[in-house]
Design a protein around this motif. Structure first.
Motif, mmCIF file in Angstrom:
data_model
loop_
_atom_site.group_PDB
_atom_site.id
_atom_site.type_symbol
_atom_site.label_atom_id
_atom_site.label_comp_id
_atom_site.label_asym_id
_atom_site.label_seq_id
_atom_site.Cartn_x
_atom_site.Cartn_y
_atom_site.Cartn_z
ATOM 1 N N GLY A 1 0.802 -1.213 0.000
ATOM 2 C CA GLY A 1 0.000 0.000 0.000
ATOM 3 C C GLY A 1 0.835 1.261 0.000
ATOM 4 O O GLY A 1 2.050 1.236 0.241
ATOM 5 N N ALA A 2 0.162 2.364 -0.230
ATOM 6 C CA ALA A 2 0.859 3.644 -0.378
ATOM 7 C C ALA A 2 1.243 4.274 0.961
ATOM 8 O O ALA A 2 2.063 5.182 1.000
ATOM 9 N N LYS A 3 0.645 3.784 2.048
ATOM 10 C CA LYS A 3 1.049 4.343 3.343
ATOM 11 C C LYS A 3 2.493 3.930 3.644
ATOM 12 O O LYS A 3 3.337 4.765 3.956
ATOM 13 N N TYR B 1 -1.576 14.802 3.564
ATOM 14 C CA TYR B 1 -1.514 13.510 4.262
ATOM 15 C C TYR B 1 -0.347 13.544 5.273
ATOM 16 O O TYR B 1 0.804 13.755 4.878
ATOM 17 N N TYR C 1 3.813 12.082 5.372
ATOM 18 C CA TYR C 1 5.049 12.607 4.773
ATOM 19 C C TYR C 1 5.897 13.324 5.828
ATOM 20 O O TYR C 1 7.091 13.060 5.958
ATOM 21 N N CYS D 1 0.752 15.578 -3.419
ATOM 22 C CA CYS D 1 -0.344 14.620 -3.424
ATOM 23 C C CYS D 1 -1.444 15.217 -4.298
ATOM 24 O O CYS D 1 -1.980 16.275 -3.978
ATOM 25 N N ASN E 1 -5.280 14.864 -0.545
ATOM 26 C CA ASN E 1 -5.948 14.573 0.723
ATOM 27 C C ASN E 1 -5.330 15.566 1.711
ATOM 28 O O ASN E 1 -4.118 15.499 1.912
ATOM 29 N N ASP F 1 2.268 11.346 -4.821
ATOM 30 C CA ASP F 1 1.298 10.386 -4.299
ATOM 31 C C ASP F 1 -0.001 10.505 -5.098
ATOM 32 O O ASP F 1 -0.699 11.523 -5.022
ATOM 33 N N ALA G 1 -2.655 8.357 -4.919
ATOM 34 C CA ALA G 1 -3.571 7.362 -4.344
ATOM 35 C C ALA G 1 -5.032 7.589 -4.777
ATOM 36 O O ALA G 1 -5.829 6.652 -4.783
ATOM 37 N N TYR G 2 -5.372 8.843 -5.145
ATOM 38 C CA TYR G 2 -6.779 9.147 -5.485
ATOM 39 C C TYR G 2 -6.984 9.373 -6.978
ATOM 40 O O TYR G 2 -7.988 9.954 -7.399
ATOM 41 N N SER H 1 -2.035 3.272 -5.038
ATOM 42 C CA SER H 1 -2.707 2.394 -4.086
ATOM 43 C C SER H 1 -3.916 1.742 -4.744
ATOM 44 O O SER H 1 -4.540 2.342 -5.618
ATOM 45 N N SER I 1 -6.323 0.933 -2.714
ATOM 46 C CA SER I 1 -7.286 1.097 -1.613
ATOM 47 C C SER I 1 -8.537 1.857 -2.006
ATOM 48 O O SER I 1 -9.653 1.456 -1.674
ATOM 49 N N LYS I 2 -8.344 2.986 -2.678
ATOM 50 C CA LYS I 2 -9.485 3.871 -2.875
ATOM 51 C C LYS I 2 -10.178 3.641 -4.211
ATOM 52 O O LYS I 2 -11.340 3.955 -4.361
ATOM 53 N N ARG J 1 -5.004 -4.795 1.138
ATOM 54 C CA ARG J 1 -3.663 -4.198 1.098
ATOM 55 C C ARG J 1 -2.942 -4.475 -0.210
ATOM 56 O O ARG J 1 -2.574 -5.596 -0.513
ATOM 57 N N LEU J 2 -2.768 -3.451 -1.002
ATOM 58 C CA LEU J 2 -1.956 -3.545 -2.225
ATOM 59 C C LEU J 2 -1.672 -2.138 -2.747
ATOM 60 O O LEU J 2 -2.550 -1.263 -2.713
ATOM 61 N N TYR K 1 -12.970 13.809 -1.271
ATOM 62 C CA TYR K 1 -12.907 14.631 -0.055
ATOM 63 C C TYR K 1 -13.538 15.995 -0.271
ATOM 64 O O TYR K 1 -13.308 16.636 -1.300
HETATM 65 N N1 PLP Z 1 -1.746 8.269 0.368
HETATM 66 C C1 PLP Z 1 -2.730 9.105 0.674
HETATM 67 C C2 PLP Z 1 -2.678 10.493 0.163
HETATM 68 C C3 PLP Z 1 -3.787 8.699 1.470
HETATM 69 O O1 PLP Z 1 -4.747 9.546 1.795
HETATM 70 C C4 PLP Z 1 -3.820 7.367 1.948
HETATM 71 C C5 PLP Z 1 -4.902 6.871 2.817
HETATM 72 O O2 PLP Z 1 -5.776 7.519 3.262
HETATM 73 C C6 PLP Z 1 -2.781 6.536 1.605
HETATM 74 C C7 PLP Z 1 -1.751 7.004 0.819
HETATM 75 C C8 PLP Z 1 -2.746 5.128 2.122
HETATM 76 O O3 PLP Z 1 -2.965 4.223 1.108
HETATM 77 P P1 PLP Z 1 -2.870 2.650 1.373
HETATM 78 O O4 PLP Z 1 -4.190 2.192 1.901
HETATM 79 O O5 PLP Z 1 -2.546 2.106 0.024
HETATM 80 O O6 PLP Z 1 -1.778 2.401 2.350
#
Ligand code: PLP
Length: 406
Positions: free
Chosen positions: A107-109, A132, A135, A184, A188, A216, A218-219, A247, A249-250, A258-259, A344
């Motif tokens: 995942g991206a976290k 986010y 960072y 990002c 977010n 990033d 992710a969205y 990610s 995730s979203k 998780r990926l 968001y």
């Molecule tokens: N990057 C950003 C900007 C996010 O807002 C989030 C989760 O809210 C993530 C990464 C986390 O992503 P992941 O679920 O792939 O770890």
């Protein structure tokens, strides 16, 4: 003498979402029976789609078969997934990214928190503000951020790029040249997505100043505007200055599966010609044993025709919520941003309330939970984030409750 990493001790207070959880728990204990609706954390609520579920089941069946069993996977991730990513997420958008520049992760976290490890402790960082929190916090842990001033909620060695209504939430180029720039987009928490020209100006700046951009995306799946790039590699020259994190995730609802993945172009180097790809490969190989075969087969299913259709449905569902929130709150007189290319909604707190005052006000008067903007950086003070990840019913009810307070 045993001593903990002193940088961790510099992190102020507890984590934003633990503070929120504590307050909500306290409220629920005092007001038993009252229904609290959460539009707080950015977690999805829709179940996984049928194509993904089938891929998960099939992959589990593979693991039960002596011929199809999989143990440790390849360092970068399985080629069956990386090739799909390279084709769908990059080649089809005209971006030059090859399958062996893609590092599959959980995942991206983790990736956005860990990527800073390959840079020197002396590197300076710039971040969009608000953004986010991972960072800045991961750089605090690495000792890169200087001292914290609780009054201004700023770190002395971080270059903040404020995103406010005055610049339409688009960060200006950094005021001081940093080595590392975090962007990002879609952002977010503000929901703002940079246009191709705006992102290109960051790429041009990074190339000129020999900075690296940690992008990033992710969205990315929420982008509807033609003028907004889905990948930084849509910008000219980005292969020479940018790393991108993604990610599942979203877009596909994998927050519990998780990926994710990170792209590090092979040609990317530091000022002395050291390859960032080589370092990230070394780091990945040493500290990470891969996302499971099962997760990666589920990721592969995202790129089938059915998978693509189904995940578009998820995004559509959440963006209907975004519209419900935007329209409802705007008509009640709130000043509302975001919610167009992102799930968001970023709202100005009314009557000059602080972000946390508005959090308490909404919890106590409307039993609705959101996220205080100040938790995302100093420029988030006076703002509040609502997410579109709830059910339609909860979202409508939450909006009705907030509107009835106005
Ligand atoms: N990057 C950003 C900007 C996010 O807002 C989030 C989760 O809210 C993530 C990464 C986390 O992503 P992941 O679920 O792939 O770890």
């Amino acid at each position: 003498m045993l001593k903990v990493n002193q940088n961790y001790l510099k992190l102020p207070g507890s984590y934003l979402f633990s503070d929120i959880a504590k307050k909500v728990k306290g409220y629920k204990e005092e007001h038993q029976g009252q229904e609290v609706i959460s539009l707080g954390i950015g977690d999805v609520t829709r179940p996984l789609t049928p194509t993904i579920i089938k891929a998960l089941h099939d992959a589990v069946d593979d693991m039960a078969d002596i011929e199809r069993f999989h143990g440790y996977g390849p360092d970068l991730g399985y080629a069956f997934l990386r090739e799909k990513i390279a084709e769908f997420d990059f080649k089809r958008r005209g971006c030059e990214v090859s399958a062996d520049e893609i590092f599959v992760s959980d995942g991206a976290k983790s990736d956005s928190g860990n990527i800073q490890e390959i840079f020197a402790e002396t590197c300076s960082i710039a971040v969009s503000d608000p953004v986010y929190p991972v960072y800045v916090d991961s750089n605090v842990m690495a000792g890169r951020t200087g001292t914290y001033d609780p009054a201004s909620t700023r770190w002395s060695d971080v270059v903040y790029m404020p995103c406010t209504k005055d610049n339409d939430f688009v960060p200006d180029l950094p005021s001081k040249t940093p080595d590392i720039i975090y962007i990002c987009s879609p952002n977010n928490p503000t929901g703002k997505a940079l246009t191709r020209d705006q992102l290109q100006s960051f790429v041009d700046y990074a190339l000129k100043n020999r900075s690296v951009i940690l992008f990033d995306a992710a969205y990315e799946a929420y982008i509807s505007d033609e003028n907004v790039p889905h990948s930084i590699y849509e910008c000219e020259g980005a292969r020479d200055c940018a790393i991108e994190m993604r990610s599942f995730s979203k877009n596909a609802g994998f927050t519990g599966v998780r990926l994710g993945y990170t792209v590090v172009p092979k040609n990317l180097c530091d000022a002395e010609g050291n390859s960032l790809y080589a370092l990230w490969s070394r780091r990945h190989g040493t500290k990470f044993n891969g996302a499971s075969y099962i997760q990666q087969r589920a990721g592969e299913a995202v790129y089938t025709t059915e998978g693509q259709r189904e995940i578009a449905g998820l995004v559509f569902y959440y963006m209907e919520n975004a519209r419900t929130i935007r329209n409802g709150l705007t008509s009640a007189g709130f000043t509302v941003y975001g919610g167009v290319n992102a799930p968001y909604i970023w709202l100005k707190t009314p009557d000059n309330m602080s972000s946390w005052e508005f959090f308490d006000y909404l919890l106590h008067k409307a039993q609705v939970v959101g996220t205080p903007g100040s938790g995302f950086g100093p420029s988030g003070e006076g703002y509040f984030r609502l997410t579109a990840f709830g059910s339609h019913k909860n979202t409508r009810n939450a909006v009705e409750r907030i509107v009835s307070l106005a």
